[in-house]
Design an enzyme around this catalytic site. Structure first.
Site, PDB file in Angstrom:
ATOM      1  N   ASN A 111      45.877  35.751  37.750  1.00 30.17           N
ATOM      2  CA  ASN A 111      46.251  37.189  38.419  1.00 30.17           C
ATOM      3  C   ASN A 111      44.801  38.096  38.319  1.00 30.17           C
ATOM      4  O   ASN A 111      44.081  37.764  37.746  1.00 30.17           O
ATOM      5  CB  ASN A 111      47.146  37.860  37.236  1.00 30.17           C
ATOM      6  CG  ASN A 111      48.409  37.312  37.074  1.00 30.17           C
ATOM      7  OD1 ASN A 111      48.830  36.631  38.309  1.00 30.17           O
ATOM      8  ND2 ASN A 111      49.165  37.497  36.089  1.00 30.17           N
ATOM      9  N   GLU A 131      43.450  44.805  40.711  1.00 30.34           N
ATOM     10  CA  GLU A 131      44.805  45.600  40.424  1.00 30.34           C
ATOM     11  C   GLU A 131      44.289  46.912  39.560  1.00 30.34           C
ATOM     12  O   GLU A 131      44.733  47.995  39.990  1.00 30.34           O
ATOM     13  CB  GLU A 131      45.821  44.925  39.679  1.00 30.34           C
ATOM     14  CG  GLU A 131      46.264  43.593  40.570  1.00 30.34           C
ATOM     15  CD  GLU A 131      47.234  42.933  39.680  1.00 30.34           C
ATOM     16  OE1 GLU A 131      48.586  43.197  40.119  1.00 30.34           O
ATOM     17  OE2 GLU A 131      46.921  42.043  38.958  1.00 30.34           O
ATOM     18  N   SER A 177      49.075  34.312  32.708  1.00 30.08           N
ATOM     19  CA  SER A 177      50.367  35.039  32.416  1.00 30.08           C
ATOM     20  C   SER A 177      50.608  34.361  31.171  1.00 30.08           C
ATOM     21  O   SER A 177      50.423  33.196  30.920  1.00 30.08           O
ATOM     22  CB  SER A 177      51.167  34.595  33.674  1.00 30.08           C
ATOM     23  OG  SER A 177      52.678  34.771  33.047  1.00 30.08           O
ATOM     24  N   HIS A 198      48.367  46.802  61.198  1.00 29.15           N
ATOM     25  CA  HIS A 198      49.832  46.601  60.938  1.00 29.15           C
ATOM     26  C   HIS A 198      50.087  45.320  59.893  1.00 29.15           C
ATOM     27  O   HIS A 198      51.096  45.116  59.805  1.00 29.15           O
ATOM     28  CB  HIS A 198      50.772  46.716  61.805  1.00 29.15           C
ATOM     29  CG  HIS A 198      50.527  47.506  63.089  1.00 29.15           C
ATOM     30  ND1 HIS A 198      51.054  49.094  62.789  1.00 29.15           N
ATOM     31  CD2 HIS A 198      49.724  47.618  64.138  1.00 29.15           C
ATOM     32  CE1 HIS A 198      50.647  49.695  63.935  1.00 29.15           C
ATOM     33  NE2 HIS A 198      49.541  48.908  64.483  1.00 29.15           N
ATOM     34  N   LYS A 248      49.743  30.736  36.663  1.00 26.72           N
ATOM     35  CA  LYS A 248      49.098  32.055  37.162  1.00 26.72           C
ATOM     36  C   LYS A 248      47.765  32.411  37.002  1.00 26.72           C
ATOM     37  O   LYS A 248      47.175  32.074  35.766  1.00 26.72           O
ATOM     38  CB  LYS A 248      50.084  33.169  36.705  1.00 26.72           C
ATOM     39  CG  LYS A 248      51.526  33.287  36.934  1.00 26.72           C
ATOM     40  CD  LYS A 248      51.455  33.562  38.598  1.00 26.72           C
ATOM     41  CE  LYS A 248      51.249  34.822  38.956  1.00 26.72           C
ATOM     42  NZ  LYS A 248      52.505  35.749  38.566  1.00 26.72           N
TER      43      LYS A 248
END
Ligand code: ARG
Length: 472
Positions: A299, A304, A291, A164, A297
């Site tokens: 990323n 992704e 970014s 969870h 940043k």
């Protein structure tokens, strides 16, 4: 405005019964050469086997066969060198190659004897899937080998395991990664099963009902490598099924979709692990991007994108299932659309597996962050219940007792293992002073050494076993 007509000359293969050539719009709509040209090596292999079979049964002469085979080899060499001129007006890979061959070898006019593009494309695609399954399996093996290397270095790097997305029980980074090894090993097995079912020759099914000519299907099947483990030819057993079955497409796309699901979940775990909130890993610069606005940043784009690409794999499976479901037997032109999703799944898999492997190979495990997260004594609350079970307390009661201890610690604002024993002993008489030993992480982990558990010895033996399985 009426559509412009294309030249009738270039429609040699089926133009006989037509007085007008197809509209240019129809050609643009109906062509498949823009995406099926990549089947050329398989189409040529199939045509060579077919020509050799025709010579074997005496339908064409050995001399004619030799000319056809040489011509096909030349054409393939031109295609591979990027020198072949593909013509949209010739619709597909089959007619482009056949017409180029006929121009240089007169005997090529006999090549299509006892064959239809319907059994030809079914054959080409089965050859394609066999090759694709082999190539994807190799990529999966390399990925698994890399994951095992990372696991090997982290059999005693402990982190919280989650259910969870809440901290549950401690596991090692290696144990967590081995879960993905299991998934990818199943994927590998799945691709070899797809291979086995694709490994059946439909050549000789003709357009729908075979042929009246005395062909030898076993001969061409063997030439193309459609053989079982004993070297016997494997043939489709019904000509109508032979030309209309698309199970291999769907099974292949399903194997890709399931593998995509696995790499997407792994990508998601690594994205979480790379976040400041978790901090378990640092991803390699080469597979992250910055970014355009926020200078700080970094990323996790490769991961992704892996999550995103897996959606394509699922879409491709869905497209294929939908494509086939309502079709009457046998071949319908709808089926030309089957290649786009199949090729896209293959291409997506081939690059995605490399990207995941290189991202995993380049990441660093931040052991100090892992240690800080796993130091949470609540992760071993279940072990306290096990302690009570060993002292003869029924598990349900033990569970309740530990729940009380957790509540007490929370009220007192202290970590579970720092509750004063004077408080602890009041909760249950079977709790002795040695109860705190439960919170020794090292011994907690080495108490989990049975098959499939996260104990370090067990994990090491699972790594060794996986390496052996990889070699099979
Ligand atoms: N390009 C076609 C396809 O991919 C080949 C089979 C054509 N058969 C036919 N009857 N028009 O499906």
């Amino acid at each position: 405005m009426p559509e412009k007509k294309s030249s009738k000359k270039e429609q040699a293969t089926w133009g006989g019964r037509f007085s007008a050539a197809p509209a240019e719009l129809m050609l643009r709509f109906g062509e498949s050469v823009s995406f099926d040209a990549r089947l050329a090596p398989f189409d040529v292999a199939g045509s060579k086997a077919h020509a050799e079979m025709l010579a074997h049964v005496g339908i064409i002469s050995k001399q004619e066969c030799g000319e056809i085979v040489c011509g096909l080899d030349e054409i393939l060499a031109e295609i591979n060198a990027g020198k072949f001129e593909w013509k949209v007006e010739l619709e597909d890979v089959h007619m482009n190659i056949e017409q180029a061959l006929t121009k240089r070898v007169p005997a090529a006019a006999k090549l299509h004897t006892a064959r239809s593009r319907n059994d030809q494309i079914a054959t080409d695609m089965r050859l394609f899937f066999k090759d694709a399954c082999t190539k994807i399996s190799e990529k999966i093996s390399r990925l698994v080998a890399t994951i095992l290397d990372v696991a090997e270095k982290n059999t005693e790097t402990y982190i919280p395991g989650y259910t969870h997305l809440q901290r549950a029980q401690p596991v090692s980074v290696a144990h967590h990664l081995l879960a993905y090894v299991e998934m990818f090993m199943r994927d590998r097995a799945r691709f070899s099963e797809v291979f086995v079912r694709a490994n059946v020759s439909p050549l000789g099914s003709g357009a729908i009902a075979g042929t009246t000519l005395p062909i030898d299907r076993n001969f061409s099947a063997k030439k193309m490598g459609f053989v079982d483990s004993r070297g016997n030819a494997s043939l489709t057993r019904n000509s109508m099924d032979g030309v209309s079955d698309r199970d291999s497409f769907i099974e292949f796309a399903a194997a890709c979709a399931i593998c995509g699901l696995h790499f997407s979940r792994m990508a998601e775990d690594l994205i979480l692990w790379n976040s400041a909130e978790f901090g378990f890993v640092a991803l390699p610069d080469a597979f992250t991007t910055g970014s355009s606005l926020m200078p700080q940043k970094k990323n996790p784009d490769s991961l992704e994108l892996l999550r995103g690409k897996s959606a394509r794999l699922h879409g491709n499976l869905s497209a294929l299932i939908t494509l086939v479901k309502g079709l009457p037997l046998t071949y319908n032109r709808d089926l030309q659309e089957d290649k786009i999703p199949a090729f896209d799944s293959f291409d997506t898999m081939m690059i995605a597996l490399d990207v995941l492997r290189e991202t995993a190979a380049g990441m660093t495990v931040r052991k100090e962050h892992c240690a800080a997260a796993v130091a949470d004594p609540l992760l071993l609350a279940t072990d306290v219940a096990d302690y009570l079970v060993r002292a003869g307390v029924p598990f349900r009661e033990a569970h309740h007792v530990v729940g009380r201890l957790v509540a007490l610690a929370e009220q007192a604002g202290v970590p579970l293992d720092k509750l004063p024993f004077s408080e602890v002993r009041k909760v249950h008489p079977k709790l002795r002073e040695d109860w705190v030993e439960v919170f020794n992480l090292k011994s907690a982990m080495s108490a989990r050494e049975r098959v499939g558990m996260p104990g370090p010895k067990q994990v090491k033996s699972q790594i060794a076993l996986a390496r052996r399985r990889l070699k099979q």
